[in-house]
Design a protein around this motif. Structure first.
Motif, PDB file in Angstrom:
ATOM      1  N   ARG A   1       5.091   7.263  -6.158  1.00 19.15           N
ATOM      2  CA  ARG A   1       5.454   6.207  -7.107  1.00 19.15           C
ATOM      3  C   ARG A   1       4.312   5.223  -7.316  1.00 19.15           C
ATOM      4  O   ARG A   1       4.273   4.532  -8.332  1.00 19.15           O
ATOM      5  N   ASN A   2       3.391   5.162  -6.379  1.00 20.23           N
ATOM      6  CA  ASN A   2       2.270   4.236  -6.476  1.00 20.23           C
ATOM      7  C   ASN A   2       1.315   4.492  -5.320  1.00 20.23           C
ATOM      8  O   ASN A   2       1.609   5.288  -4.419  1.00 20.23           O
ATOM      9  N   ALA A   3       0.197   3.782  -5.335  1.00 17.47           N
ATOM     10  CA  ALA A   3      -0.778   3.931  -4.257  1.00 17.47           C
ATOM     11  C   ALA A   3      -0.239   3.397  -2.941  1.00 17.47           C
ATOM     12  O   ALA A   3      -0.576   3.917  -1.869  1.00 17.47           O
ATOM     13  N   THR A   4       0.586   2.362  -2.991  1.00 17.71           N
ATOM     14  CA  THR A   4       1.129   1.812  -1.754  1.00 17.71           C
ATOM     15  C   THR A   4       1.958   2.848  -1.015  1.00 17.71           C
ATOM     16  O   THR A   4       1.838   3.014   0.204  1.00 17.71           O
ATOM     17  N   GLU A   5       2.806   3.567  -1.733  1.00 16.25           N
ATOM     18  CA  GLU A   5       3.600   4.611  -1.100  1.00 16.25           C
ATOM     19  C   GLU A   5       2.694   5.682  -0.495  1.00 16.25           C
ATOM     20  O   GLU A   5       2.931   6.152   0.626  1.00 16.25           O
ATOM     21  N   ALA A   6       1.654   6.065  -1.225  1.00 18.57           N
ATOM     22  CA  ALA A   6       0.721   7.071  -0.725  1.00 18.57           C
ATOM     23  C   ALA A   6      -0.016   6.579   0.519  1.00 18.57           C
ATOM     24  O   ALA A   6      -0.136   7.292   1.523  1.00 18.57           O
ATOM     25  N   MET A   7      -0.512   5.342   0.469  1.00 19.14           N
ATOM     26  CA  MET A   7      -1.290   4.811   1.583  1.00 19.14           C
ATOM     27  C   MET A   7      -0.425   4.581   2.817  1.00 19.14           C
ATOM     28  O   MET A   7      -0.871   4.804   3.958  1.00 19.14           O
ATOM     29  N   LYS A   8       0.808   4.130   2.634  1.00 21.15           N
ATOM     30  CA  LYS A   8       1.700   3.965   3.783  1.00 21.15           C
ATOM     31  C   LYS A   8       1.910   5.296   4.496  1.00 21.15           C
ATOM     32  O   LYS A   8       1.923   5.356   5.732  1.00 21.15           O
ATOM     33  N   ALA A   9       2.087   6.352   3.725  1.00 20.43           N
ATOM     34  CA  ALA A   9       2.262   7.671   4.343  1.00 20.43           C
ATOM     35  C   ALA A   9       1.016   8.075   5.122  1.00 20.43           C
ATOM     36  O   ALA A   9       1.108   8.573   6.251  1.00 20.43           O
ATOM     37  N   LEU A  10      -0.132   7.863   4.539  1.00 27.59           N
ATOM     38  CA  LEU A  10      -1.376   8.269   5.199  1.00 27.59           C
ATOM     39  C   LEU A  10      -1.625   7.472   6.474  1.00 27.59           C
ATOM     40  O   LEU A  10      -2.033   8.028   7.498  1.00 27.59           O
ATOM     41  N   ILE A  11      -1.386   6.162   6.422  1.00 32.09           N
ATOM     42  CA  ILE A  11      -1.665   5.321   7.587  1.00 32.09           C
ATOM     43  C   ILE A  11      -0.609   5.501   8.671  1.00 32.09           C
ATOM     44  O   ILE A  11      -0.928   5.769   9.839  1.00 32.09           O
ATOM     45  N   LEU A  12       0.652   5.374   8.302  1.00 32.12           N
ATOM     46  CA  LEU A  12       1.717   5.354   9.310  1.00 32.12           C
ATOM     47  C   LEU A  12       2.045   6.731   9.849  1.00 32.12           C
ATOM     48  O   LEU A  12       2.589   6.857  10.957  1.00 32.12           O
ATOM     49  N   GLN A  13       1.723   7.792   9.109  1.00 35.52           N
ATOM     50  CA  GLN A  13       2.017   9.155   9.559  1.00 35.52           C
ATOM     51  C   GLN A  13       0.773   9.874  10.076  1.00 35.52           C
ATOM     52  O   GLN A  13       0.843  11.049  10.428  1.00 35.52           O
TER      53      GLN A  13
ATOM     54  N   ILE B   1       1.791  19.698   1.638  1.00 41.23           N
ATOM     55  CA  ILE B   1       1.548  18.285   1.370  1.00 41.23           C
ATOM     56  C   ILE B   1       2.777  17.589   0.814  1.00 41.23           C
ATOM     57  O   ILE B   1       2.980  16.391   1.051  1.00 41.23           O
ATOM     58  N   ASP B   2       3.640  18.311   0.108  1.00 45.40           N
ATOM     59  CA  ASP B   2       4.835  17.698  -0.474  1.00 45.40           C
ATOM     60  C   ASP B   2       5.711  17.041   0.591  1.00 45.40           C
ATOM     61  O   ASP B   2       6.369  16.024   0.317  1.00 45.40           O
ATOM     62  N   ALA B   3       5.711  17.584   1.802  1.00 48.17           N
ATOM     63  CA  ALA B   3       6.556  17.054   2.863  1.00 48.17           C
ATOM     64  C   ALA B   3       6.036  15.732   3.409  1.00 48.17           C
ATOM     65  O   ALA B   3       6.741  15.057   4.172  1.00 48.17           O
ATOM     66  N   ARG B   4       4.835  15.328   3.022  1.00 49.18           N
ATOM     67  CA  ARG B   4       4.268  14.076   3.542  1.00 49.18           C
ATOM     68  C   ARG B   4       4.814  12.856   2.818  1.00 49.18           C
ATOM     69  O   ARG B   4       4.605  11.721   3.251  1.00 49.18           O
ATOM     70  N   VAL B   5       5.517  13.075   1.707  1.00 51.01           N
ATOM     71  CA  VAL B   5       6.113  11.977   0.936  1.00 51.01           C
ATOM     72  C   VAL B   5       7.557  12.351   0.629  1.00 51.01           C
ATOM     73  O   VAL B   5       7.845  13.478   0.224  1.00 51.01           O
ATOM     74  N   HIS B   6       8.454  11.412   0.815  1.00 52.82           N
ATOM     75  CA  HIS B   6       9.861  11.637   0.441  1.00 52.82           C
ATOM     76  C   HIS B   6      10.305  10.433  -0.376  1.00 52.82           C
ATOM     77  O   HIS B   6      10.668   9.394   0.167  1.00 52.82           O
ATOM     78  N   THR B   7      10.284  10.569  -1.675  1.00 52.51           N
ATOM     79  CA  THR B   7      10.553   9.459  -2.569  1.00 52.51           C
ATOM     80  C   THR B   7      12.029   9.355  -2.941  1.00 52.51           C
ATOM     81  O   THR B   7      12.541   8.271  -3.182  1.00 52.51           O
TER      82      THR B   7
END
Length: 410
Positions: free
Chosen positions: A107-119, A277-283
């Motif tokens: 949905r945005n860069a924040t969602e992407a970055m949170k996944a990368l950092i926290l996971q 990679i799809d499993a790294r984000v759950h929107t």
């Protein structure tokens, strides 16, 4: 200009290019390109950094996609939309210069970055992570959260000001060498606070040589600068498509190099055994119409061209910065090295570094001069005011800004 509705509704792969835009680009007619944006004329809008305005053809495409998704609902969603969305993803991957299995929409860069950092799962208790004062607030908070979730030491550095390519490289080199326990670093390609462009490729390479992974925030650089993701030499990148690419609000993307996907855990809502990679984000349910409009935004930007767009944005920035550079009362916070800025640049009146002073400066620009900017906090050196022109900006508007700042500085 009218767009064939059947083309818009029939497939996402249409790369339409309005003929008037093609002619304007060929002639470097930036006035005509600016008129493709229905920007408000109630004020001079110099705060395009929050999100990017859709040009008229993209807005028309979005309206058509909303109509289709609203009309056909799950009949379309369960029978054909998945293929169309995969086509969108393929076009995004191609535009970014990576493989389709390395990109997933968010949905945005924040969602992407949170996944990368926290996971990110390569941290052990006692390791260290590093971020800087110019990084985005929610990314800083996510880095801080690693102290609890991963048991690591969280380090923060202040980037040098005034910045040069060399003192930035030296600052990161010294930080890396001062703490051999650092295992991950957050790098913001283009700062939302000042517009400073980090030499990300060199820093990421330096980090890799020391066993440090770089997670790159490209929220503001994708579309503002002319590059492809592999040029950053980083394995993990989050980005927006609704800022400088001009897609509708609610579209970003996450990149992970395919042989590093296992370094990012699946989202807790996904099967932990999944390796894609799809499993790294759950929107959940996103704005499908916005996602389906991305090809129209990519086509519009492709008609202009990345290098031409970057040059224009820098020209607009220079239009107001250069006349003020020699004024001792005005402090410009982005260097004049063309490799270190894009459209965004921040300033302050010298010595006025407090939050309240810069809130007041932005308020005065709006109320007295009709110019909309935004104050920014969080720099180690103090607060500032950010100016962000875009392709919709007219040069005369920047001349008005120069006049206003000169008056306030005097």
């Amino acid at each position: 200009m009218d767009i064939d509705r059947r083309t818009l509704l029939g497939a996402t792969a249409m790369p339409f290019v309005p003929s008037v835009l093609s002619a304007a680009v060929s002639a470097d007619d930036w006035g005509s390109i600016a008129r493709e944006y229905d920007v408000t004329r109630e004020i001079i809008q110099l705060e395009h950094g929050n999100w990017g305005m859709m040009p008229r053809p993209v807005l028309q495409a979005y309206r058509a996609m909303i109509e289709r998704v609203n009309r056909d609902t799950s009949y379309y969603a369960r029978r054909g939309m998945a293929g169309d969305l995969e086509g969108v993803r393929a076009q995004v991957a191609d535009a970014m210069g990576v493989a389709i299995e390395e990109i997933v929409l968010t949905r945005n860069a924040t969602e992407a970055m949170k996944a990368l950092i926290l996971q990110y799962n390569r941290l052990q208790s006692g390791d260290a992570v590093l971020y800087a004062d110019l990084d985005y607030d929610s990314m800083q908070a996510s880095m801080q959260a690693l102290a609890t979730t991963r048991g690591v030491r969280v380090m923060k550095m202040a980037l040098p000001e005034p910045a040069t390519r060399q003192n930035l490289l030296d600052a990161y080199r010294m930080a890396f060498d001062a703490d051999p326990g650092i295992r991950m670093v957050l790098l913001t390609h283009v700062s939302h606070r000042t517009g400073l462009v980090l030499p990300v490729a060199e820093i990421a390479t330096m980090a890799r040589q020391r066993g440090i992974d770089a997670i790159v925030d490209a929220a503001h650089s994708v579309g503002q600068l002319d590059f492809r993701l592999p040029e950053l030499r980083a394995d993990f990148i989050g980005m927006n498509l609704h800022k400088w690419i001009g897609a509708p609000l609610g579209v970003g993307a996450l990149y992970i190099r395919k042989d590093r996907i296992d370094a990012i855990d699946p989202d807790p809502a996904e099967d932990p055994a999944r390796t894609d990679i799809d499993a790294r984000v759950h929107t959940g349910t996103p704005d499908y119409a916005a996602q389906l409009t991305v090809p129209a935004a990519l086509a519009f930007q492709a008609a202009i061209g990345g290098s031409r767009r970057e040059a224009r944005l820098k020209q607009l920035r220079d239009r107001w910065v250069r006349p003020l550079r020699d004024m001792p009362q005005v402090q410009i916070l982005t260097p004049d090295d063309p490799a270190m800025y894009g459209a965004i640049t921040s300033f302050r009146l010298r010595g006025r570094t407090s939050h309240d002073e810069n809130v007041e400066l932005a308020r005065t620009l709006l109320e007295r001069h009709g110019i909309f900017t935004v104050h920014r906090d969080g720099l180690a050196s103090g607060s500032c005011v950010r100016v962000t022109p875009a392709l919709a900006t007219q040069e005369s508007e920047l001349d008005r800004l120069v006049e206003a700042i000169r008056e306030l500085a005097s």
